[in-house]
Design an enzyme around this catalytic site. Sequence first.
Site, mmCIF file in Angstrom:
data_model
loop_
_atom_site.group_PDB
_atom_site.id
_atom_site.type_symbol
_atom_site.label_atom_id
_atom_site.label_comp_id
_atom_site.label_asym_id
_atom_site.label_seq_id
_atom_site.Cartn_x
_atom_site.Cartn_y
_atom_site.Cartn_z
ATOM 1 N N LEU A 175 0.836 -1.196 0.000
ATOM 2 C CA LEU A 175 0.000 0.000 0.000
ATOM 3 C C LEU A 175 0.871 1.246 0.000
ATOM 4 C CD1 LEU A 175 -2.385 -1.223 2.845
ATOM 5 C CD2 LEU A 175 -2.905 -1.191 0.396
ATOM 6 N N LYS A 176 0.492 2.224 -0.813
ATOM 7 C CA LYS A 176 1.231 3.494 -0.837
ATOM 8 C C LYS A 176 0.818 4.345 0.357
ATOM 9 C CE LYS A 176 3.321 2.880 -4.828
ATOM 10 N NZ LYS A 176 4.764 2.969 -5.063
ATOM 11 N N ASP A 201 4.625 1.503 1.243
ATOM 12 C CA ASP A 201 5.661 2.136 0.425
ATOM 13 C C ASP A 201 5.463 3.650 0.469
ATOM 14 O OD1 ASP A 201 7.485 2.925 -1.434
ATOM 15 O OD2 ASP A 201 6.615 1.824 -3.129
ATOM 16 N N ASN A 203 7.680 5.957 -0.849
ATOM 17 C CA ASN A 203 8.340 6.637 -1.976
ATOM 18 C C ASN A 203 9.157 7.862 -1.536
ATOM 19 O OD1 ASN A 203 5.598 5.415 -3.484
ATOM 20 N ND2 ASN A 203 7.497 5.151 -4.609
ATOM 21 N N GLU A 231 8.684 0.562 3.107
ATOM 22 C CA GLU A 231 9.553 0.769 1.948
ATOM 23 C C GLU A 231 9.864 2.251 1.736
ATOM 24 O OE1 GLU A 231 8.244 -1.507 -1.390
ATOM 25 O OE2 GLU A 231 9.059 -0.108 -2.846
ATOM 26 N N ASP A 256 14.025 0.866 -2.144
ATOM 27 C CA ASP A 256 13.663 0.694 -3.553
ATOM 28 C C ASP A 256 14.440 1.725 -4.377
ATOM 29 O OD1 ASP A 256 12.464 0.634 -6.025
ATOM 30 O OD2 ASP A 256 10.450 1.123 -5.356
ATOM 31 N N LYS A 280 14.815 -3.912 -8.905
ATOM 32 C CA LYS A 280 14.200 -3.672 -10.213
ATOM 33 C C LYS A 280 15.283 -3.771 -11.280
ATOM 34 C CE LYS A 280 10.406 -0.883 -8.463
ATOM 35 N NZ LYS A 280 9.838 0.442 -8.188
HETATM 36 MG MG MG Z 1 8.625 1.492 -4.131
#
Ligand code: MG
Length: 394
Positions: A175-176, A201, A203, A231, A256, A280
């Site tokens: 979930l953001k 997450d 960001n 995250e 990330d 990634k």
């Molecule tokens: Mg991320």
Amino acid sequence: MRLEGVEVRWVDLRLRRPVATAAGAHLSRPVVLVRVCTEAAEGWGECGAMAAATPVDPGVDRMWTELCRAGAPRLWRASRARGGHLPEASRVTTLFGTSGPQRMAAAALEMAVLDAELRAAGESLVARFAQEGVPPGPCRVPVGAVLGIPDDRRETSLVAAVDRLAEQGYARVRLKIEPGWDLAPIRAVRQRHPALPLQVDANGSYRLGSPGADAAERLVILDELALTCLEQPLPPADLPGHARLAELLATPICLDESLSSPRRVADAIRYGACEVACLKPARLGGLACARTALDRCRSAGIGAFVGGFFESGLGRSANAALACLPGFTLPGDLSSPADYLTDDPFSYPAVEDGAVVVGREPGVAPAPDPVALLRLTARRAWFGPEDPAAAHSA
Ligand code: MG
């Protein structure tokens, strides 16, 4: 394999729902593809760049330019220097520098060269990985889902969206969060789903020592919610800050955006800033670099999962095969592209019971549907002596 030419192709895909980014909400998902043509087989590669650039990842315009002006010509020259023969896929990254656009270009071209190698050998990507510890037979990898902040910013909307994902059997939900949308909505989801593996997450949207709602120290309250990880709470460059948060919080800190190269992964682990890694390949420089990064996580006892960029079936198939490697301890962003793209020239295996069985066809993924590919192509550029498309239309 003798290289006959390299094609760079811009394909206009569309998202089913807007994806909110720091640069606004986007409905389009332009994808830059590369194709290497050899006498033995052709191979396709996908560039991970999305419509808008972020402070870490270049946007699709930049990557079109990078691949046309530098990437494809460099692969062509490297082949000329080898008597016309393509370098091995495992060597492609070494032709490129370490900037973000160069790593992303290397990842796309490596995938195309690898796809051609595998097709020529009649081998699947997961079979190639079998030499590195992936057991023979069907490889079934768990699939995680990602949810953005609901447009109406209501907790009930978020809980309802998680209900749907839980019903579909996803192995975890990510979930953001951001300042102003964190503890209360995540707590509401946790109360409804006490046993569902949940990640959040941020960001990079929190700051250490801030007096406001973006104070990273506040996130210690998340410890009561038994999250798999938190995250990227802080900006990508702040490894010491992430290390401090890792000491402060019981919830494992995942990185990330900070993990832009295998060296950066090693730095983050050394700082104590990374307890879980979102890897990634498109950002790290390709599959070979992602494996190097994974090795560093494994030897440090750090958990890892494969992260995504809303890829087409091609890039996502590569990521699913990668996720078969031992060391990926958590479900990856491997949901079906059909969930978020209205059209896709590439196919992807069906997700069933929260998992996907990775394909064993030769290559990275099955070849694209030529009709869909033509319909979705906005522009293309050819690097080589003879453009087959030009010859076709003459
Ligand atoms: Mg991320």
